[in-house]
Write a protein that holds these residues in place. Structure first.
Motif, PDB file in Angstrom:
ATOM      1  N   ARG A   1     -24.020 -93.692  40.682  1.00 27.03           N
ATOM      2  CA  ARG A   1     -24.225 -93.726  42.126  1.00 27.03           C
ATOM      3  C   ARG A   1     -25.021 -92.478  42.482  1.00 27.03           C
ATOM      4  NH1 ARG A   1     -22.636 -98.033  41.688  1.00 27.03           N
ATOM      5  NH2 ARG A   1     -21.051 -99.226  42.787  1.00 27.03           N
ATOM      6  N   GLN A   2     -26.067 -92.662  43.295  1.00 28.75           N
ATOM      7  CA  GLN A   2     -26.882 -91.534  43.724  1.00 28.75           C
ATOM      8  C   GLN A   2     -27.397 -90.723  42.537  1.00 28.75           C
ATOM      9  OE1 GLN A   2     -25.343 -89.474  47.123  1.00 28.75           O
ATOM     10  NE2 GLN A   2     -25.514 -91.513  47.978  1.00 28.75           N
ATOM     11  N   GLY A   3     -27.720 -91.425  41.465  1.00 30.40           N
ATOM     12  CA  GLY A   3     -28.239 -90.742  40.289  1.00 30.40           C
ATOM     13  C   GLY A   3     -27.192 -89.930  39.541  1.00 30.40           C
ATOM     14  N   MET A   4     -25.919 -90.057  39.952  1.00 31.35           N
ATOM     15  CA  MET A   4     -24.859 -89.304  39.298  1.00 31.35           C
ATOM     16  C   MET A   4     -24.023 -90.237  38.437  1.00 31.35           C
ATOM     17  SD  MET A   4     -24.620 -86.087  40.140  1.00 31.35           S
ATOM     18  CE  MET A   4     -22.940 -85.928  39.562  1.00 31.35           C
ATOM     19  N   LEU A   5     -23.632 -89.762  37.277  1.00 31.99           N
ATOM     20  CA  LEU A   5     -22.740 -90.552  36.439  1.00 31.99           C
ATOM     21  C   LEU A   5     -21.305 -90.357  36.931  1.00 31.99           C
ATOM     22  CD1 LEU A   5     -22.781 -90.958  32.627  1.00 31.99           C
ATOM     23  CD2 LEU A   5     -20.673 -90.261  33.733  1.00 31.99           C
ATOM     24  N   LEU A   6     -20.649 -91.461  37.253  1.00 32.20           N
ATOM     25  CA  LEU A   6     -19.243 -91.391  37.660  1.00 32.20           C
ATOM     26  C   LEU A   6     -18.385 -92.052  36.584  1.00 32.20           C
ATOM     27  CD1 LEU A   6     -19.579 -92.308  41.434  1.00 32.20           C
ATOM     28  CD2 LEU A   6     -18.870 -90.120  40.479  1.00 32.20           C
ATOM     29  N   GLU A   7     -17.309 -91.386  36.227  1.00 34.08           N
ATOM     30  CA  GLU A   7     -16.435 -91.924  35.184  1.00 34.08           C
ATOM     31  C   GLU A   7     -15.356 -92.801  35.795  1.00 34.08           C
ATOM     32  OE1 GLU A   7     -15.017 -88.317  33.375  1.00 34.08           O
ATOM     33  OE2 GLU A   7     -16.623 -88.361  31.886  1.00 34.08           O
ATOM     34  N   THR A   8     -14.953 -93.822  35.067  1.00 34.07           N
ATOM     35  CA  THR A   8     -13.759 -94.565  35.466  1.00 34.07           C
ATOM     36  C   THR A   8     -12.696 -94.301  34.408  1.00 34.07           C
ATOM     37  OG1 THR A   8     -14.339 -96.526  34.196  1.00 34.07           O
ATOM     38  CG2 THR A   8     -15.161 -96.417  36.441  1.00 34.07           C
ATOM     39  N   GLY A   9     -11.477 -94.277  34.841  1.00 37.39           N
ATOM     40  CA  GLY A   9     -10.379 -94.153  33.882  1.00 37.39           C
ATOM     41  C   GLY A   9     -10.155 -92.749  33.392  1.00 37.39           C
ATOM     42  N   LEU A  10     -11.143 -92.181  32.747  1.00 33.85           N
ATOM     43  CA  LEU A  10     -10.916 -90.887  32.128  1.00 33.85           C
ATOM     44  C   LEU A  10     -10.930 -89.742  33.138  1.00 33.85           C
ATOM     45  CD1 LEU A  10     -12.396 -89.654  28.812  1.00 33.85           C
ATOM     46  CD2 LEU A  10     -12.420 -88.151  30.754  1.00 33.85           C
ATOM     47  N   HIS A  11      -9.762 -89.256  33.539  1.00 38.14           N
ATOM     48  CA  HIS A  11      -9.690 -88.003  34.286  1.00 38.14           C
ATOM     49  C   HIS A  11      -9.266 -86.933  33.329  1.00 38.14           C
ATOM     50  CE1 HIS A  11      -8.321 -90.782  37.725  1.00 38.14           C
ATOM     51  NE2 HIS A  11      -9.603 -90.861  37.495  1.00 38.14           N
ATOM     52  N   ALA A  12      -8.266 -87.301  32.576  1.00 31.26           N
ATOM     53  CA  ALA A  12      -7.747 -86.395  31.567  1.00 31.26           C
ATOM     54  C   ALA A  12      -7.257 -87.266  30.436  1.00 31.26           C
ATOM     55  CB  ALA A  12      -6.581 -85.601  32.136  1.00 31.26           C
ATOM     56  N   MET A  13      -7.499 -86.831  29.215  1.00 34.97           N
ATOM     57  CA  MET A  13      -6.935 -87.534  28.079  1.00 34.97           C
ATOM     58  C   MET A  13      -5.585 -86.915  27.782  1.00 34.97           C
ATOM     59  SD  MET A  13     -10.242 -88.048  25.595  1.00 34.97           S
ATOM     60  CE  MET A  13      -9.472 -88.694  24.109  1.00 34.97           C
ATOM     61  N   THR A  14      -4.652 -87.737  27.323  1.00 36.41           N
ATOM     62  CA  THR A  14      -3.345 -87.207  26.920  1.00 36.41           C
ATOM     63  C   THR A  14      -3.404 -86.919  25.423  1.00 36.41           C
ATOM     64  OG1 THR A  14      -2.555 -89.429  26.510  1.00 36.41           O
ATOM     65  CG2 THR A  14      -2.205 -88.545  28.713  1.00 36.41           C
ATOM     66  N   ASN A  15      -2.264 -86.512  24.851  1.00 37.07           N
ATOM     67  CA  ASN A  15      -2.139 -86.287  23.404  1.00 37.07           C
ATOM     68  C   ASN A  15      -2.999 -85.146  22.890  1.00 37.07           C
ATOM     69  OD1 ASN A  15      -2.001 -89.508  23.888  1.00 37.07           O
ATOM     70  ND2 ASN A  15      -0.582 -88.925  22.272  1.00 37.07           N
ATOM     71  N   TYR A  16      -3.070 -84.036  23.644  1.00 40.85           N
ATOM     72  CA  TYR A  16      -3.844 -82.910  23.124  1.00 40.85           C
ATOM     73  C   TYR A  16      -3.215 -82.368  21.829  1.00 40.85           C
ATOM     74  CZ  TYR A  16      -6.029 -78.574  22.189  1.00 40.85           C
ATOM     75  OH  TYR A  16      -6.692 -77.591  21.526  1.00 40.85           O
ATOM     76  N   ALA A  17      -4.055 -82.036  20.880  1.00 39.78           N
ATOM     77  CA  ALA A  17      -3.576 -81.366  19.667  1.00 39.78           C
ATOM     78  C   ALA A  17      -4.698 -80.493  19.129  1.00 39.78           C
ATOM     79  CB  ALA A  17      -3.166 -82.384  18.613  1.00 39.78           C
ATOM     80  N   ALA A  18      -4.328 -79.302  18.697  1.00 47.69           N
ATOM     81  CA  ALA A  18      -5.302 -78.418  18.051  1.00 47.69           C
ATOM     82  C   ALA A  18      -5.695 -79.048  16.716  1.00 47.69           C
ATOM     83  CB  ALA A  18      -4.691 -77.048  17.839  1.00 47.69           C
ATOM     84  N   PRO A  19      -6.937 -78.784  16.236  1.00 46.77           N
ATOM     85  CA  PRO A  19      -7.404 -79.451  15.005  1.00 46.77           C
ATOM     86  C   PRO A  19      -6.476 -79.236  13.799  1.00 46.77           C
ATOM     87  CG  PRO A  19      -9.211 -78.286  16.073  1.00 46.77           C
ATOM     88  CD  PRO A  19      -7.965 -77.929  16.829  1.00 46.77           C
ATOM     89  N   GLU A  20      -5.783 -78.088  13.738  1.00 50.24           N
ATOM     90  CA  GLU A  20      -4.974 -77.821  12.538  1.00 50.24           C
ATOM     91  C   GLU A  20      -3.623 -78.543  12.548  1.00 50.24           C
ATOM     92  OE1 GLU A  20      -6.510 -75.649  14.364  1.00 50.24           O
ATOM     93  OE2 GLU A  20      -5.050 -74.411  15.462  1.00 50.24           O
ATOM     94  N   ASP A  21      -3.254 -79.136  13.661  1.00 45.51           N
ATOM     95  CA  ASP A  21      -1.985 -79.870  13.731  1.00 45.51           C
ATOM     96  C   ASP A  21      -2.185 -81.284  13.201  1.00 45.51           C
ATOM     97  OD1 ASP A  21       0.415 -81.000  14.319  1.00 45.51           O
ATOM     98  OD2 ASP A  21       0.313 -80.707  16.481  1.00 45.51           O
ATOM     99  N   LYS A  22      -2.095 -81.393  11.864  1.00 46.86           N
ATOM    100  CA  LYS A  22      -2.540 -82.633  11.212  1.00 46.86           C
ATOM    101  C   LYS A  22      -1.709 -83.856  11.554  1.00 46.86           C
ATOM    102  CE  LYS A  22      -4.400 -80.355   7.194  1.00 46.86           C
ATOM    103  NZ  LYS A  22      -4.293 -80.297   5.740  1.00 46.86           N
ATOM    104  N   ALA A  23      -0.431 -83.660  11.826  1.00 46.77           N
ATOM    105  CA  ALA A  23       0.442 -84.811  12.051  1.00 46.77           C
ATOM    106  C   ALA A  23       0.291 -85.386  13.456  1.00 46.77           C
ATOM    107  CB  ALA A  23       1.890 -84.411  11.799  1.00 46.77           C
ATOM    108  N   ALA A  24      -0.406 -84.670  14.344  1.00 47.60           N
ATOM    109  CA  ALA A  24      -0.525 -85.120  15.737  1.00 47.60           C
ATOM    110  C   ALA A  24      -1.333 -86.413  15.820  1.00 47.60           C
ATOM    111  CB  ALA A  24      -1.185 -84.035  16.572  1.00 47.60           C
ATOM    112  N   PRO A  25      -0.966 -87.315  16.746  1.00 42.24           N
ATOM    113  CA  PRO A  25      -1.669 -88.599  16.862  1.00 42.24           C
ATOM    114  C   PRO A  25      -3.189 -88.460  16.987  1.00 42.24           C
ATOM    115  CG  PRO A  25       0.286 -88.623  18.244  1.00 42.24           C
ATOM    116  CD  PRO A  25       0.180 -87.238  17.674  1.00 42.24           C
ATOM    117  N   LEU A  26      -3.660 -87.505  17.780  1.00 40.53           N
ATOM    118  CA  LEU A  26      -5.104 -87.340  17.975  1.00 40.53           C
ATOM    119  C   LEU A  26      -5.810 -87.093  16.642  1.00 40.53           C
ATOM    120  CD1 LEU A  26      -7.524 -86.953  19.983  1.00 40.53           C
ATOM    121  CD2 LEU A  26      -6.964 -84.511  19.961  1.00 40.53           C
TER     122      LEU A  26
END
Lengths: 460, 83
Positions: free
Chosen positions: A46-71
């Motif tokens: 809209r108005q030359g701007m990209l607007l996102e749907t759905g994604l405001h924030a993703m859940t399931n944050y995990a640092a890369p070294e936390d191997k067992a995390a779902p992400l």
């Protein structure tokens, strides 16, 4: 001999399933009705701007070294480098209930524990016990439904605390009204409170493009503007897919991410769809605000989950929109991101699909304006008045959601009854995505991966 | 394939699954799962990779045989004799 898999839908579960299967060198085609990918998590201009749907924030944050995390498990399964995904964590978020009772939480779980101890000192031991139960619980093994409200009454016994904890978890992924299954509660509690919220560095479009490029590089095929008409069936077997264009494709297996009601439509079983049509839908307003609003508004949180009603109930409202509860999100409020330009605000409320669906065009337009104004009055009392700062606004309703995502009745979280093993009445037709049971972006993608792992890989 | 070659293949497959896997300090007689933080989804990838490379069909009942690096080699040695 090649084993052909057709995936219906290029949303996140479909793309993840496609990547997972393409890795093993067999033929896979994703069919997407729209001209772009993403499904519930997509974008428009809209108005030359990209607007996102759905994604405001993703859940399931995990640092890369936390191997067992779902992400990180997800990234390994897709052979994507987690280290190449730049992530930005939330500032903090707030749950706000009547009497100015508020709980803060961030990606450091101890903040929520301290907040509960501060506000509900008499039940902090009970809360910590609940946390240990959540830690030890296996929510992925199918088991009979357990009422979360009943469990939380036993564990916590404090209605206000229970409602405050449930509101963010419900609005982020509960398809059922009033209550939720305890396994779903455990998944959501971990995803939002224990793991936390983040977003990728780019837009949802960038994220989708990473997935599509990876899928194509592995040999996967994707067709846009390609709607499925029906499936060719013999007995309990799917032989092929008829497209709306009239084309026919032979298949060995089909994974449908279109939602179970739409999938029943493909097999000519629409009469069975009613129990799988979710009641929960939402309306969302998107605002671009003037830069001055950064100073005049209370905008130090990433998300505010508010409820002003004395009796909190998560359900389809009787009116077109329920502005007594809502989600106020500042999509630019993630650590390490430059201030967003334009300054964005998003407000989401539960909404009634039937009322929006029955409105004629002038009514629909009037309702959008009227409910937008009511929403701004109430949310303005929480973060400060922003009416005069609006440069541009857009909104979508349950009808918009249904139109663009194919989710029956605009039910973003799909069916209240989940098909946890992904099986259908047909031997080689499976469902993945929200109606299989996993929610959120990471959950939807894990759903796609899991359905491939459980049902398709042993056939190749 | 010799036992040493089979071991190298397994190590290579695991490194391909997890770029950060610390293979240098791995105890060959201890469970891979605990040492590398791998889960059942990762084990499935080891199985799939062996299938892709050597057309080996490993039944699910045999997955426990892949628990340690040593047990992997013991299990795969007769199967990969001709490879």
């Amino acid at each position: 001999m090649s084993h052909t898999l057709v995936i219906i839908g290029a949303g996140l579960s479909g793309l993840a399933a496609g990547i997972r299967y393409a890795r093993f060198g067999h033929k896979v085609i994703i069919l997407e009705k729209h001209s772009i990918a993403g499904g519930l998590n997509s974008y428009y201009y809209r108005q030359g701007m990209l607007l996102e749907t759905g994604l405001h924030a993703m859940t399931n944050y995990a640092a890369p070294e936390d191997k067992a995390a779902p992400l990180n498990r997800l990234f390994r399964q897709l052979k994507l480098s987690r280290r190449q995904l730049a992530t930005h964590e939330q500032f903090s978020s707030k749950i706000l209930f009547p009497g100015n009772t508020s709980l803060l939480f961030s990606n450091d779980f101890t903040l929520l524990q301290e907040e509960v101890a501060r506000l509900f000192p008499r039940v902090i031991d009970r809360f910590n016990h609940l946390v240990s139960v959540v830690d030890d619980y296996d929510p992925f093994t199918p088991k009979p439904r357990i009422s979360t409200r009943q469990k939380l009454d036993e564990f916590l016994g404090d209605r206000l605390l229970i409602d405050m904890l449930l509101w963010p978890l419900m609005v982020y992924g509960n398809s059922e009204e009033h209550d939720m299954d305890f396994s779903q509660f455990v998944i959501m509690f971990r995803s939002i409170f224990q793991e936390g919220m983040f977003r990728p560095a780019g837009t949802v479009k960038d994220f989708l493009n990473v997935l599509i490029d990876h899928y194509k590089a592995l040999g996967g095929e994707i067709r846009f503007k390609t709607a499925v008409e029906s499936l060719k069936l013999v007995g309990t077997k799917v032989l092929g897919v008829y497209l709306e264009s009239g084309e026919f494709m032979q298949v060995d297996d089909v994974i449908s991410t279109a939602g179970y009601p739409a999938t029943l439509g493909f097999t000519g079983d629409s009469a069975l769809a009613a129990p799988y049509e979710g009641q929960m839908s939402f309306t969302e307003m998107v605002y671009f605000l003037t830069p001055e609003a950064r100073h005049s508004l209370q905008c130090d949180q990433t998300i505010i989950f508010y409820n002003l009603a004395e009796q909190f109930d998560y359900c389809r409202p009787l009116q077109a929109v329920n502005v007594d509860c809502g989600v106020i999100c500042f999509p630019g409020n993630f650590k390490g991101l430059p201030p967003d330009d334009p300054f964005q605000l998003r407000v989401t409320h539960p909404a009634n699909y039937s009322i929006w669906q029955q409105a004629d065009a002038p009514q629909y337009k009037w309702m959008k304006e009227e409910w937008g104004a009511r929403s701004r009055r109430i949310t303005g009392e929480i973060i400060g008045n922003y009416e005069q700062n609006i440069v541009y606004q857009d909104s979508f309703t349950p009808v918009t959601i249904e139109k663009f995502t194919g989710k029956a009745q605009g039910a973003v979280y799909g069916s209240p009854v989940k098909l946890k093993d992904g099986r259908t009445a047909y031997d080689n037709l499976y469902v993945a995505g929200t109606d299989q049971g996993y929610l959120g972006i990471v959950g939807a993608m894990l759903s796609g991966v899991t359905m491939i792992n459980h049902h398709i890989l042993d056939k190749i | 394939m010799t036992r040493e070659e089979i071991k190298d293949v397994v190590v290579e497959i695991i490194q391909d699954i997890d770029e950060d896997a610390d293979m240098d300090n791995l105890a060959a007689d201890q469970p891979l799962r605990d040492q590398l933080d791998l889960d059942s989804m990762d084990f499935l990838d080891i199985v799939m990779e062996l299938r892709k490379r050597y057309k080996l069909q490993i039944p699910e009942a045999d997955y426990p045989e892949l628990a340690t690096l040593d047990s992997c080699v013991n299990y795969l040695e007769p199967l990969l004799q001709a490879a």
